[in-house]
Design an enzyme around this catalytic site. Sequence first.
Site, mmCIF file in Angstrom:
data_model
loop_
_atom_site.group_PDB
_atom_site.id
_atom_site.type_symbol
_atom_site.label_atom_id
_atom_site.label_comp_id
_atom_site.label_asym_id
_atom_site.label_seq_id
_atom_site.Cartn_x
_atom_site.Cartn_y
_atom_site.Cartn_z
ATOM 1 N N ASP A 178 0.809 -1.218 0.000
ATOM 2 C CA ASP A 178 0.000 0.000 0.000
ATOM 3 C C ASP A 178 0.841 1.266 0.000
ATOM 4 O OD1 ASP A 178 1.034 -0.193 2.541
ATOM 5 O OD2 ASP A 178 -0.887 0.011 3.574
ATOM 6 N N LYS A 205 1.987 20.923 6.765
ATOM 7 C CA LYS A 205 2.338 19.516 6.984
ATOM 8 C C LYS A 205 3.795 19.185 6.621
ATOM 9 C CE LYS A 205 -2.427 18.002 6.302
ATOM 10 N NZ LYS A 205 -3.362 17.131 5.547
#
Length: 232
Positions: free
Chosen positions: A108, A156
Site C-alpha cells: 500500500d 504539513k
Amino acid sequence: MKAVILAGGYGKRLRPYTEKVPKVMVEVAGKPILFWQIEWLRAHGIKELVLCVGYLKEVIMEAVGDGSGLGVSVEYAVEETPLGTGGGLKNARRLVEDEDFFLTTNGDIITDLDPLRLVERIREGYAGVLSLVQLPSPYGVVETDEAGRILRFVEKPLLPDYWINAGVYCLTPEVFDYLPDKGDLEREGFPELAQEGKLASVRYEGVYWKAIDTYKDVETASKDLAKRSSWP
C-alpha cells in the site's frame, strides 16, 4: 534477487473502492498501486517478484498474470485465510528461502526510494534492514519568533527528528524463524529480531513516499504523481 509484495490485505479504510478490488489495485493517478510498485522495482533491476495475495486475489492474478506484460516475472503465494503481514510473508517462504536475501514491501505504499541501499547494508551481516523516512506532520505548523510573533505557516512539514518505518525491507531467510503463522511482522517478528541486534536501518531523505490508507491519500498521491514527468 527477488522482491515480495505483500498484497493480501482488505483495505477496509478505502471502502467502497475495495469492495470490488483489493487495496493494491486501487488506482492512483490512473494506475493501480501495484503497477506503480512494479515499475519502481523494475527500474532498479528487480524483475523477479512474488505476490502474496488473498482478498480478491483473482483480480490481481487476472491483471498481472505471469508478469510478462509488465516486464517482470511473477509467482504467487496464496492465502486462503487472512494471515497478516508476518503470516503472509511466511506463507511465501518456499519461493524465496533459497535466496541469500530478498526485498519485501508493503502493498500500500508508493515510493521512489532506492531499495538497493538496503541490499548494501544487509551485506554487513544483518537478518533484516528496514527503510526509514521522516514522519510527515498530520497538521500544518506555525512558526513564531521568541516574542510569539507569527513568522509563517508551513503546511504539513516533515519532522526531521522523527523517523518511521517506510514499509520496504531487505531480509534474509533467517527471518522466517521469527515470523508468526498468523500476525504482523511489525509486531511479532521485528521486535524480537531488534532485541537480538539483528535489524539495521537505512534513512532516506528527499525521496517520495506515500502510504495509501484513505481516500484522502489517494487524492494526494494522485496529484503528486500527476506532476511528475517520469517514474520513478
